[in-house]
Design a protein around this motif. Sequence first.
Motif, PDB file in Angstrom:
ATOM      1  N   ALA B  77       0.818  -1.206   0.000  1.00 35.08           N
ATOM      2  CA  ALA B  77       0.000   0.000   0.000  1.00 35.08           C
ATOM      3  C   ALA B  77       0.856   1.261   0.000  1.00 35.08           C
ATOM      4  O   ALA B  77       0.477   2.281  -0.587  1.00 35.08           O
ATOM      5  CB  ALA B  77      -0.942  -0.007   1.198  1.00 35.08           C
ATOM      6  N   THR B 149      -9.254   6.428   4.629  1.00 32.10           N
ATOM      7  CA  THR B 149      -8.770   5.113   5.072  1.00 32.10           C
ATOM      8  C   THR B 149      -9.915   4.520   5.882  1.00 32.10           C
ATOM      9  O   THR B 149     -10.006   4.753   7.084  1.00 32.10           O
ATOM     10  CB  THR B 149      -7.488   5.289   5.920  1.00 32.10           C
ATOM     11  OG1 THR B 149      -6.560   6.094   5.187  1.00 32.10           O
ATOM     12  CG2 THR B 149      -6.861   3.942   6.245  1.00 32.10           C
ATOM     13  N   ASP B 173      -7.964   3.730   0.748  1.00 32.87           N
ATOM     14  CA  ASP B 173      -7.042   2.656   1.092  1.00 32.87           C
ATOM     15  C   ASP B 173      -7.852   1.630   1.876  1.00 32.87           C
ATOM     16  O   ASP B 173      -8.078   1.783   3.073  1.00 32.87           O
ATOM     17  CB  ASP B 173      -5.895   3.198   1.939  1.00 32.87           C
ATOM     18  CG  ASP B 173      -4.986   2.083   2.462  1.00 32.87           C
ATOM     19  OD1 ASP B 173      -5.223   0.897   2.137  1.00 32.87           O
ATOM     20  OD2 ASP B 173      -4.041   2.396   3.210  1.00 32.87           O
TER      21      ASP B 173
END
Lengths: 362, 362
Positions: B77, B149, B173
């Motif tokens: 990531a 996120t 993400d």
Amino acid sequence: MSARYNFAAGSSEMPAAVLERARTELFARADDDGSTAFERPFTGATFGATLAHARARLKDLLAVPDNYHILFLAGGATQQFSMVPLNLLGNAAHVAYADSGHWSQRAIGEAGRYAAVTIAARYQGERPLAAPPLSPWRLPDDCAYCHITPNETADGIAYPALPDCGAVPLVADATSCLLTAPLDVSRFGLLYAAAQKNLGIAGMTVVIVRDDLLRRPALLVPSSCDYRVQAAQGSRANTPPTIAIVLAGMMFDWIVQQGGLAGMQACGQRKAALLYDAIDTSAGFFRAPVAPGHRSPVNVRFELAYPALTTPFIEYAAQNGLHNLRGHGAFGGVRASLYNAMPEEGLRALIACMADFTRNHG
Amino acid sequence: MSARYNFAAGSSEMPAAVLERARTELFARADDDGSTAFERPFTGATFGATLAHARARLKDLLAVPDNYHILFLAGGATQQFSMVPLNLLGNAAHVAYADSGHWSQRAIGEAGRYAAVTIAARYQGERPLAAPPLSPWRLPDDCAYCHITPNETADGIAYPALPDCGAVPLVADATSCLLTAPLDVSRFGLLYAAAQKNLGIAGMTVVIVRDDLLRRPALLVPSSCDYRVQAAQGSRANTPPTIAIVLAGMMFDWIVQQGGLAGMQACGQRKAALLYDAIDTSAGFFRAPVAPGHRSPVNVRFELAYPALTTPFIEYAAQNGLHNLRGHGAFGGVRASLYNAMPEEGLRALIACMADFTRNHG
């Protein structure tokens, strides 16, 4: 299944002994937390030991001097085509590249997006094919590094010796030749090699870089691609390709067991000599387009005098268990990749197959 | 060995059935060339079918609309923390990020190297911890995207719902939450998730990106990191992480067999509810720092009322086969990651262990 051999340029054949070991060890559960290699936290001690082992083995095999860092990074060589200029350009405006064929041209294309590229020497593309002449090389004054591709996987060309670049750091894409022979790492500022030839599986690249080159200011490099960050954090600045690193360690162990790089070189030279000799003594039925002295010992490229027989030959070989012999798409013809894991029996089977095919079609 | 469970945040536990399948299939030899999965040319038909299968399965599982590309890229990531701004900034000067804790801050740090970052909303860090408020969000006019996120792996915080960013593409993400529940992909411009939680092994990241976002001009993106190039070449613009893709396909198949994402969600919610309930009913011996409604169902973070008992608890759990419970380095405490592969028995064993420890130390 009867004997079969994989002559692919990559991902390539792995030694049977390494596959056997992988089949056991990848699934073995760690003493501390019971995880398999697939499930292991990469910040943990068990994976840390695996990484340290791989690094130490590679350092030993190549006698890497202490002022070099060994990095295990995600991705393939194409990513390094960008990372090299991004990390090494520094305040220089120029970089130099030797054009020796397909993959060096790919590296040049990527570097040209970041810097002014001087072609230090050029492969002419005329037959018989050869590496660029080793002198004189054109290196601009303000030059961050000079890049070579010592073994051109697609073209089947290998440099007979290294060029002398003086004070300009020599950088090499050693993807298809690293660990096939001893190498004087101190001649290079940076070496890189994608794993899927002689270092294991696809998805990982080893970078060996001299300490002083990490001091240059970098362009706007993504942190995960910054050699300085990865060196400082032991290749764990971001998610490492853990299984590729486990398997690389096994490949390194296997090379040690086979006599190290001197053993690999002796075996590789014997295999290459047998195959090129079979080509050269085929009375022109097969021919190698590369000049003696410049022929790759690992990517043996050859053609049939009658191009219409190329596909029948490749199919006949496959019927006999000899696979992935088709040449690179840019060139056609035949290519037999003889990496470390290719046993001499595979090579002898190929030579016998060539003789049979010649008898049937000559 | 008696029962053991791995609560690591990643690389994490894989289902026993997937490991069994891997043990057979990774070493099975292909019909065409006799290669194992480790040795297969990634440009060949066999690996092509593996990649197509993984892509199709993921498309089905998430009901990915046809105007999205699914990419399987090397690296983790952190690499996407750079790739997202490099690919999506285009002609905009601004990007917006919601700060929800540790990993969003890492993403913000990387994005700040390429663009002016507006913090659209901020996590306050006061207890009880919570996701940023869902409105109002500060989005500049000239904004390429807004990044969230949705599940903060280290903080143990999950968004209760998605923010409304209007016409600004939402980027997420989703590393620790993708495939733990159904998700409306059409709400996002781009989603990414590193594989080592619910998609298999370390060294690969899935990117799902809406077609129109690929039309923006990119900054100077390395070709191997250019979403447009990877989309055009089916994730094979450079060396793909082949084994990670093989295993991702097996993980996707397993999820289908378990009832798909609805099944994963039901099972995950049941596990999380059991554990949070055990924490909340421990009369303060254990406590969760995150507010109900904002608690991650996959990364359950908790603390002991007596911090001196944290390490003894983690060691006691490990003696009982419950491993890798130590909290993220930035926060300490305890963290139990309950990804898809964690069976309910593992969770029940942890709860029993917590009760035993409380009896011995309460």
